[in-house]
Design an enzyme around this catalytic site. Structure first.
Site, PDB file in Angstrom:
ATOM      1  N   ASP A  54     -18.191   8.750 -64.151  1.00 35.41           N
ATOM      2  CA  ASP A  54     -16.603   8.644 -63.896  1.00 35.41           C
ATOM      3  C   ASP A  54     -15.946   7.977 -65.034  1.00 35.41           C
ATOM      4  O   ASP A  54     -14.875   8.217 -65.453  1.00 35.41           O
ATOM      5  CB  ASP A  54     -16.383   7.858 -62.607  1.00 35.41           C
ATOM      6  CG  ASP A  54     -17.323   6.555 -62.410  1.00 35.41           C
ATOM      7  OD1 ASP A  54     -17.867   6.353 -63.210  1.00 35.41           O
ATOM      8  OD2 ASP A  54     -17.204   5.911 -61.395  1.00 35.41           O
ATOM      9  N   GLY A  55     -16.583   6.805 -65.853  1.00 34.68           N
ATOM     10  CA  GLY A  55     -15.852   6.332 -66.863  1.00 34.68           C
ATOM     11  C   GLY A  55     -15.556   7.372 -68.131  1.00 34.68           C
ATOM     12  O   GLY A  55     -14.340   7.297 -68.711  1.00 34.68           O
TER      13      GLY A  55
ATOM     14  N   ASP B 271     -26.473   8.343 -60.674  1.00 28.52           N
ATOM     15  CA  ASP B 271     -25.661   7.708 -59.827  1.00 28.52           C
ATOM     16  C   ASP B 271     -25.189   8.385 -58.779  1.00 28.52           C
ATOM     17  O   ASP B 271     -25.137   8.224 -57.329  1.00 28.52           O
ATOM     18  CB  ASP B 271     -24.500   6.627 -60.022  1.00 28.52           C
ATOM     19  CG  ASP B 271     -25.059   5.418 -61.127  1.00 28.52           C
ATOM     20  OD1 ASP B 271     -26.094   5.088 -60.950  1.00 28.52           O
ATOM     21  OD2 ASP B 271     -24.465   4.884 -61.563  1.00 28.52           O
TER      22      ASP B 271
ATOM     23  N   MET C 125     -31.574   1.819 -59.197  1.00 27.96           N
ATOM     24  CA  MET C 125     -30.304   1.549 -59.765  1.00 27.96           C
ATOM     25  C   MET C 125     -29.205   1.859 -58.842  1.00 27.96           C
ATOM     26  O   MET C 125     -29.261   2.638 -57.877  1.00 27.96           O
ATOM     27  CB  MET C 125     -30.445   2.436 -61.129  1.00 27.96           C
ATOM     28  CG  MET C 125     -30.813   1.729 -62.156  1.00 27.96           C
ATOM     29  SD  MET C 125     -30.572   2.635 -63.665  1.00 27.96           S
ATOM     30  CE  MET C 125     -30.757   1.288 -65.078  1.00 27.96           C
TER      31      MET C 125
ATOM     32  N   ALA D 237     -38.760   4.321 -46.299  1.00 26.24           N
ATOM     33  CA  ALA D 237     -38.679   2.592 -46.319  1.00 26.24           C
ATOM     34  C   ALA D 237     -38.312   2.078 -44.952  1.00 26.24           C
ATOM     35  O   ALA D 237     -37.770   2.781 -43.970  1.00 26.24           O
ATOM     36  CB  ALA D 237     -37.325   2.384 -47.195  1.00 26.24           C
TER      37      ALA D 237
END
Ligand code: F6P
Length: 320
Positions: free
Chosen positions: A103-104, A128, A170, A187
């Site tokens: 996005d940046g 991400d 991350m 999990a």
């Protein structure tokens, strides 16, 4: 349009090379010349340009990282930096840019387009998977599979020693990787930046499951939600259950892309080159339900992607 540029910027993601290859070969097929810029926006400002022909992008489809290199460029965040980039693009005879990143990177591309009229098409590339306007960004699938491969091994030893393992994945600002990994590895709990949580609740859950006879547990913590080492200490102090932790870190960004990421990258890269060749600009290519789509960058950058409630519920249901 005669010559387009291609660059990768921000955090690298597996599949970026396949996307570069697709931009180049689809661009050439449309009669365009293609220039690659090294080190993302930094390389545009510095004029680090390399001509890319079909051969130059041979043998890279299976390679992780990005052959164009990448960087996070502070100078490009400022108007003066973007002005330098524009002047350099003019000097290099660039008529349009295919920009691969998160996005940046896409926000930078949009600013360049709005301020200087440079035609840009964005290609979502980020492990991400937090970019709106596409179901998947390039690299997410590989990153999740890389994490799962490691966690499957951790599960073996957790089971043998009857321990709790806290695994940090991350995701500084969001939990898309965390949630997918939590589901994929089975999990017992997941901590995500978007959701309020209490580690004491996780401890209670662990105590209950141990009382039921469960002897090993995996807790996934997205890096933006909690540090795995802190969670591990808290669990031991409040439950007495032996715990260990692991930070997967940047290994999630490396490695050969999965088939899914390769094909996604090829489709998106080729579409971006075709859109530029056809005179479209100021948009991002993506996939929606498997079909290729294009959205204005203004839409992509003003909408936030949110976690899937059904998946969240599934983590809870499956950990019973
Ligand atoms: O945006 C991708 C990402 O890998 C995030 O998940 C992570 O928080 C960040 O980049 C790490 O950035 P850096 O490479 O600068 O340490």
């Amino acid at each position: 349009m005669k010559r387009i540029g291609v660059l990768t910027s921000g955090g690298d993601a597996p599949g970026m090379n396949a996307a570069i290859r697709a931009v180049v070969r689809a661009g050439l097929a449309r009669g365009l010349l293609v220039t690659g810029f090294l080190h993302g926006w930094e390389g545009v400002i510095q004029g680090e340009a390399v001509p890319l022909d079909s051969k130059a992008v041979g043998g890279i489809i299976d390679k992780g990282g990005t052959v164009l290199r990448t960087a996070r460029c502070d100078e490009f965040r400022e108007f003066e930096g973007r002005k330098k980039a524009y002047e350099m693009l003019q000097a290099q005879g660039i008529d349009g840019l295919a920009v691969i990143g998160g996005d940046g990177t896409l926000a930078g591309a949009r600013a360049l387009q709005e301020e200087f009229g440079v035609p840009v098409v964005g290609i979502p590339g980020s492990i991400d998977n937090d970019i709106s306007g596409t179901d998947f960004s390039i690299g997410f699938d590989t990153a999740v599979n890389t994490a799962l491969e490691a966690i499957d091994k951790i599960r073996d030893t957790a089971h043998s020693h009857e321990r709790v393992f806290v695994v940090e994945v991350m995701g500084r600002a969001n939990g898309f990787i965390g949630l997918e990994v939590a589901l994929g590895c089975g999990a017992e709990a997941v901590l995500l930046p978007e959701l309020p949580y209490r580690i004491s609740d996780v401890c209670d859950q662990l105590k209950r499951s141990h009382a039921r006879g469960k002897r090993s547990s995996i807790i996934i913590a997205a890096e933006g939600a909690a540090r795995a080492s802190d969670v591990k200490d808290f669990i031991f102090e409040h439950t007495g259950i032996e715990a260990r932790y692991l930070v997967l870190g940047h290994m999630q960004r490396g490695g050969s892309p999965t088939a899914f990421d390769r094909v996604l990258a090829l489709r998106l890269g080729a579409l971006a080159a075709n859109r530029l060749a056809s005179g479209f600009e100021g948009e991002m290519v993506g996939v929606d339900g498997g079909k290729l789509v294009c959205h204005p960058l203004s839409y992509v950058l003003s909408h936030e992607r949110t976690l899937d409630a059904e998946r969240l519920l599934l983590v809870e249901t499956m950990s019973q």
